[in-house]
Design a protein around this motif. Structure first.
Motif, PDB file in Angstrom:
ATOM      1  N   GLY A  77      57.210  43.050  92.756  1.00  0.00           N
ATOM      2  CA  GLY A  77      57.714  42.909  91.392  1.00  0.00           C
ATOM      3  C   GLY A  77      59.154  42.428  91.352  1.00  0.00           C
ATOM      4  O   GLY A  77      59.521  41.591  90.518  1.00  0.00           O
TER       5      GLY A  77
ATOM      6  N   LEU B 298      59.002  38.725  92.299  1.00  0.00           N
ATOM      7  CA  LEU B 298      58.433  37.936  91.208  1.00  0.00           C
ATOM      8  C   LEU B 298      59.432  37.765  90.059  1.00  0.00           C
ATOM      9  O   LEU B 298      59.576  36.669  89.513  1.00  0.00           O
ATOM     10  CB  LEU B 298      57.153  38.586  90.691  1.00  0.00           C
ATOM     11  CG  LEU B 298      55.951  38.518  91.628  1.00  0.00           C
ATOM     12  CD1 LEU B 298      54.846  39.447  91.149  1.00  0.00           C
ATOM     13  CD2 LEU B 298      55.456  37.089  91.747  1.00  0.00           C
TER      14      LEU B 298
ATOM     15  N   LEU C 298      61.425  42.547  84.522  1.00  0.00           N
ATOM     16  CA  LEU C 298      60.495  42.827  85.619  1.00  0.00           C
ATOM     17  C   LEU C 298      61.247  43.360  86.838  1.00  0.00           C
ATOM     18  O   LEU C 298      60.793  44.311  87.485  1.00  0.00           O
ATOM     19  CB  LEU C 298      59.692  41.574  85.974  1.00  0.00           C
ATOM     20  CG  LEU C 298      58.596  41.732  87.016  1.00  0.00           C
ATOM     21  CD1 LEU C 298      57.598  42.820  86.632  1.00  0.00           C
ATOM     22  CD2 LEU C 298      57.877  40.408  87.211  1.00  0.00           C
TER      23      LEU C 298
ATOM     24  N   SER D 102      60.749  47.107  88.312  1.00  0.00           N
ATOM     25  CA  SER D 102      60.373  47.231  89.726  1.00  0.00           C
ATOM     26  C   SER D 102      61.349  48.122  90.485  1.00  0.00           C
ATOM     27  O   SER D 102      60.937  48.944  91.311  1.00  0.00           O
ATOM     28  CB  SER D 102      60.299  45.851  90.375  1.00  0.00           C
ATOM     29  OG  SER D 102      59.324  45.067  89.728  1.00  0.00           O
TER      30      SER D 102
ATOM     31  N   HIS E 108      55.250  47.146  84.486  1.00  0.00           N
ATOM     32  CA  HIS E 108      54.968  45.927  85.271  1.00  0.00           C
ATOM     33  C   HIS E 108      53.830  45.149  84.633  1.00  0.00           C
ATOM     34  O   HIS E 108      53.917  43.929  84.472  1.00  0.00           O
ATOM     35  CB  HIS E 108      54.514  46.265  86.688  1.00  0.00           C
ATOM     36  CG  HIS E 108      55.577  46.758  87.585  1.00  0.00           C
ATOM     37  ND1 HIS E 108      55.309  47.125  88.869  1.00  0.00           N
ATOM     38  CD2 HIS E 108      56.889  46.942  87.419  1.00  0.00           C
ATOM     39  CE1 HIS E 108      56.421  47.520  89.446  1.00  0.00           C
ATOM     40  NE2 HIS E 108      57.389  47.426  88.574  1.00  0.00           N
TER      41      HIS E 108
ATOM     42  N   GLY F 117      54.061  41.604  82.864  1.00  0.00           N
ATOM     43  CA  GLY F 117      53.242  40.522  83.413  1.00  0.00           C
ATOM     44  C   GLY F 117      52.409  39.851  82.327  1.00  0.00           C
ATOM     45  O   GLY F 117      52.316  38.620  82.274  1.00  0.00           O
TER      46      GLY F 117
ATOM     47  N   PHE G 207      52.752  36.027  81.020  1.00  0.00           N
ATOM     48  CA  PHE G 207      51.575  35.154  81.008  1.00  0.00           C
ATOM     49  C   PHE G 207      51.379  34.464  79.656  1.00  0.00           C
ATOM     50  O   PHE G 207      51.066  33.275  79.598  1.00  0.00           O
ATOM     51  CB  PHE G 207      50.323  35.953  81.374  1.00  0.00           C
ATOM     52  CG  PHE G 207      49.084  35.114  81.459  1.00  0.00           C
ATOM     53  CD1 PHE G 207      48.820  34.365  82.596  1.00  0.00           C
ATOM     54  CD2 PHE G 207      48.187  35.055  80.408  1.00  0.00           C
ATOM     55  CE1 PHE G 207      47.675  33.578  82.677  1.00  0.00           C
ATOM     56  CE2 PHE G 207      47.050  34.269  80.477  1.00  0.00           C
ATOM     57  CZ  PHE G 207      46.797  33.537  81.621  1.00  0.00           C
TER      58      PHE G 207
ATOM     59  N   SER H 290      55.136  30.701  84.757  1.00  0.00           N
ATOM     60  CA  SER H 290      54.929  31.903  83.939  1.00  0.00           C
ATOM     61  C   SER H 290      53.525  32.461  84.105  1.00  0.00           C
ATOM     62  O   SER H 290      53.350  33.677  84.221  1.00  0.00           O
ATOM     63  CB  SER H 290      55.194  31.586  82.463  1.00  0.00           C
ATOM     64  OG  SER H 290      56.542  31.219  82.272  1.00  0.00           O
TER      65      SER H 290
ATOM     66  N   VAL I  22      53.232  33.968  87.815  1.00  0.00           N
ATOM     67  CA  VAL I  22      54.037  35.185  87.953  1.00  0.00           C
ATOM     68  C   VAL I  22      53.455  36.298  87.087  1.00  0.00           C
ATOM     69  O   VAL I  22      53.381  37.455  87.510  1.00  0.00           O
ATOM     70  CB  VAL I  22      55.519  34.916  87.609  1.00  0.00           C
ATOM     71  CG1 VAL I  22      56.295  36.212  87.464  1.00  0.00           C
ATOM     72  CG2 VAL I  22      56.161  34.035  88.674  1.00  0.00           C
ATOM     73  N   GLY I  23      53.008  35.953  85.890  1.00  0.00           N
ATOM     74  CA  GLY I  23      52.412  36.961  85.006  1.00  0.00           C
ATOM     75  C   GLY I  23      51.189  37.620  85.614  1.00  0.00           C
ATOM     76  O   GLY I  23      51.068  38.845  85.623  1.00  0.00           O
TER      77      GLY I  23
ATOM     78  N   ALA J  21      52.194  39.789  88.609  1.00  0.00           N
ATOM     79  CA  ALA J  21      52.859  41.031  88.189  1.00  0.00           C
ATOM     80  C   ALA J  21      51.835  42.063  87.716  1.00  0.00           C
ATOM     81  O   ALA J  21      51.954  43.251  88.030  1.00  0.00           O
ATOM     82  CB  ALA J  21      53.877  40.745  87.094  1.00  0.00           C
ATOM     83  N   VAL J  22      50.829  41.611  86.981  1.00  0.00           N
ATOM     84  CA  VAL J  22      49.770  42.532  86.542  1.00  0.00           C
ATOM     85  C   VAL J  22      49.006  43.060  87.754  1.00  0.00           C
ATOM     86  O   VAL J  22      48.737  44.264  87.850  1.00  0.00           O
ATOM     87  CB  VAL J  22      48.813  41.841  85.538  1.00  0.00           C
ATOM     88  CG1 VAL J  22      47.589  42.702  85.267  1.00  0.00           C
ATOM     89  CG2 VAL J  22      49.547  41.533  84.235  1.00  0.00           C
TER      90      VAL J  22
END
Length: 124
Positions: A18, A21, A49, A53, A69, A73, A77, A95, A98-99, A102-103
Motif C-alpha cells: 500500500g 502503491l 493511501l 498503509s 485501503h 483503492g 479506481f 489509477s 493502482v486502485g 490497493a483493494v
C-alpha cells in the motif's frame, strides 16, 4: 505476550504494498499526461493511501485501516470516470491498476489484521 510475526508492527507485506502503491500514484503524475483533476486525484488519494498503509503498519490490529485501503483503492479506481480524466490513458490506467491492487492488498491483509485484532481484543 507472544506475538505472531503478522501481528508485529511494520511486518505485513500487504501494508508495504500500500505504501509503494500510494507513492507510485503520486510520482506517476511526473511521467503521465494529466490534467488538473488527474493530478489532484492522484496526489491526494496516493497520499491518503500512504497514510492508511503506514497506519496499518504501525497498528497491525486495526481493521479500520485495512478497510481504508480498500475504500481508497475503489476511489482511485473510479476517479478517472468521476473526475473526467478517463481519456488521459496514462493517468487513467495508472489509477485503475493502482486502485485494483490497493483493494487486493487490503483484502489480502484482512485475515491477518482480524487475527491481530482478536489478539489485542482478547488481551484486555
Amino acid at each position: 505476550m507472544a506475538e505472531q510475526s503478522t501481528s508485529k508492527p511494520w511486518m505485513r507485506w500487504q501494508d508495504w504494498a500500500g505504501v509503494v502503491l500510494g507513492a507510485y500514484l503520486i510520482l506517476a503524475t511526473m511521467w503521465t499526461s494529466t490534467n488538473g483533476a488527474a493530478v489532484l486525484a492522484m496526489i491526494v488519494l496516493g497520499a491518503l493511501l500512504v497514510v492508511a498503509s503506514v497506519w496499518s503498519l504501525a497498528m497491525p490490529g486495526s481493521m479500520t485501516s485495512e478497510y481504508s485501503h480498500m475504500l481508497l483503492g475503489a476511489l482511485v479506481f473510479i476517479s478517472p470516470w468521476v473526475l473526467g480524466y478517463a481519456e488521459l490513458l496514462g493517468a487513467a490506467w495508472t489509477s485503475w491498476i493502482v486502485g485494483v491492487l490497493a483493494v487486493v492488498a487490503g483484502l489480502a491483509a484482512l485475515p491477518e489484521a482480524n487475527a491481530a485484532h482478536r489478539g489485542v481484543a482478547g488481551s484486555h
